[in-house]
Design an enzyme around this catalytic site. Sequence first.
Site, PDB file in Angstrom:
ATOM      1  N   LYS A 173      26.756  24.003 -16.063  1.00  0.00           N
ATOM      2  CA  LYS A 173      26.928  22.900 -17.024  1.00  0.00           C
ATOM      3  C   LYS A 173      25.818  21.869 -16.826  1.00  0.00           C
ATOM      4  O   LYS A 173      25.431  21.583 -15.686  1.00  0.00           O
ATOM      5  CB  LYS A 173      28.303  22.262 -16.813  1.00  0.00           C
ATOM      6  CG  LYS A 173      28.667  21.189 -17.828  1.00  0.00           C
ATOM      7  CD  LYS A 173      30.077  20.668 -17.555  1.00  0.00           C
ATOM      8  CE  LYS A 173      30.502  19.615 -18.552  1.00  0.00           C
ATOM      9  NZ  LYS A 173      31.875  19.103 -18.265  1.00  0.00           N
ATOM     10  N   SER A 227      35.007  19.189 -22.166  1.00  0.00           N
ATOM     11  CA  SER A 227      33.604  19.026 -22.410  1.00  0.00           C
ATOM     12  C   SER A 227      32.739  20.203 -21.966  1.00  0.00           C
ATOM     13  O   SER A 227      31.582  20.297 -22.393  1.00  0.00           O
ATOM     14  CB  SER A 227      33.107  17.756 -21.716  1.00  0.00           C
ATOM     15  OG  SER A 227      33.233  17.872 -20.318  1.00  0.00           O
ATOM     16  N   SER A 237      38.267  19.205 -18.675  1.00  0.00           N
ATOM     17  CA  SER A 237      37.056  19.791 -19.240  1.00  0.00           C
ATOM     18  C   SER A 237      36.685  21.190 -18.775  1.00  0.00           C
ATOM     19  O   SER A 237      35.780  21.799 -19.344  1.00  0.00           O
ATOM     20  CB  SER A 237      35.861  18.878 -18.980  1.00  0.00           C
ATOM     21  OG  SER A 237      35.861  17.844 -19.924  1.00  0.00           O
TER      22      SER A 237
HETATM   23  N1  GLN Z   1      38.570  15.294 -22.764  1.00  0.00           N
HETATM   24  C1  GLN Z   1      38.614  14.369 -21.679  1.00  0.00           C
HETATM   25  C2  GLN Z   1      37.707  13.194 -21.969  1.00  0.00           C
HETATM   26  O1  GLN Z   1      37.190  13.169 -23.020  1.00  0.00           O
HETATM   27  C3  GLN Z   1      38.237  15.045 -20.399  1.00  0.00           C
HETATM   28  C4  GLN Z   1      36.788  15.176 -20.200  1.00  0.00           C
HETATM   29  C5  GLN Z   1      36.438  15.825 -18.895  1.00  0.00           C
HETATM   30  O2  GLN Z   1      37.290  16.403 -18.223  1.00  0.00           O
HETATM   31  N2  GLN Z   1      35.191  15.670 -18.510  1.00  0.00           N
HETATM   32  O3  GLN Z   1      37.533  12.328 -21.179  1.00  0.00           O
END
Ligand code: GLN
Length: 490
Positions: free
Chosen positions: A79, A154, A178
């Site tokens: 990532k 994400s 994410s």
């Molecule tokens: N969807 C969550 C957010 O927008 C989690 C994001 C993540 O785990 N990096 O913060």
Amino acid sequence: MNIVGLTIETLHRALQAGETTVREVCERVLERIDALDGTIGAYLTVDGERALQRADALDRERREGAPLKPLTGVPIAIKDNICTRQLRTSCASRILHNYVPPYNATAVERLLDAGAVIIGKTNCDEFAMGSSNENSAFKIVRNPWNPERVPGGSSGGSAAAVAADLCVAALGSDTGGSIRQPASLCGVVGLKPTYGRVSRYGLVAFGSSLDQIGPITKTVRDAARVLRVIAGRDWHDSTSSNHEVADYEAALDGELKGIRVGVPREYFGQGLDEEVKRAVVMAIDRLADLGAEIAEISLPHTEYAIACYYIIATAEASSNLARYDGVRYGYRTARAGNLREMYRRTRDEGFGAEVKRRIMLGTYVLSAGYYDAYYLKAQKVRTLIQRDFTQAFAQCDVIAGPTSPTVAFRLGERTDDPLKMYLSDIYTITANLAAIPGISIPCGLSRDGLPIGLQLLGRRFDEATLLRVAHAYEQAYPFEHKPALEMSGS
Ligand code: GLN
């Protein structure tokens, strides 16, 4: 060598038998990226040349008699918020569009020590903020199961790359879901380890008390393998734990008899899609058939989790992102008369809308007049959420439920409504708030042919039990579907 469905396990068997070489596998992966990633958009950077050089070096070592290390020759995608030496790490943000780290994250260093080949850097929501990958500053990612749908986020690029066989395994990061949510939406396995299990050194900070790096893979066994490689104490990260790293693969075998699975009442209420509910309930029945004891439990503070998370995560983000000021690295505005203007314009031009929203929210909840009402209150709620889990784990060994309330949604469907987007994180964020591990495994397909994920949560540092239950399920009920991706010449 057919790389569709190739896992670490099957790859190693083929290498062992002399049926293929690391180079051949890497070439196939790169060809597939060439053919398919123009549509999918999983990668921001493909590091083909270096990957092939490394593949040759590994093949040479093998010819000279070197034994297989845990990840020898495994093409892995990273990532783009995880630092890779001499390989651009942009966090899918304009503000880091040209950032090339001088060092590797510890997790990356450990993958390389174990013989892995880094194929490239995967697309994500900007600074890992989002649930659909639509917040990338550079391009969207399409779900390999349906190009009109999001891959989740994400770590959407990592999950899509694994699902489309554009790598064998990937690293993601999970601050509020994410890793698990995109894994669920793309029909693959995603594991968020206990907070402190994997070093955060070199992971670009979003919410430092919540962030963890973890594997996205095609099988539970592969997740166990990668976790063992990347887990453990690291003196570069004082929050990494000394807790012994188990042999997670050896722990996979074993019966489910005696394992108590808790099913939280609060995870099956309003907002949960009927089809997802049906598939997850069926998966839990299957765990019972395999010998697990099922018990209804309660996590009473679940309804406060979204508010709590979006205060703590944004507060930490506002502080972590203060460092992007155009001075030392990354983007700098071309139009500034003085220093203040340079800061302001750099940040205005460098950050996307969602990141700005979070910085403003976070700054607000930390400001002197509102600190007690928001940030301090959220910390107290976090303690209550942690207590819910402590009490639940007195009655059960793992907790089972849905990973995401819905299957992959349509591109654009939630971009105008941030609250709607945030609400889809309801089942995943509690694990980060409580610092416990969680895994998502595929457990079915919707009528529209989209994957559904089962989430299992475990006690702190008990990834072994989590993996064992997930593995037992996967062995008994293998997920045999693949996205239909046409590729010329294969
Ligand atoms: N969807 C969550 C957010 O927008 C989690 C994001 C993540 O785990 N990096 O913060």
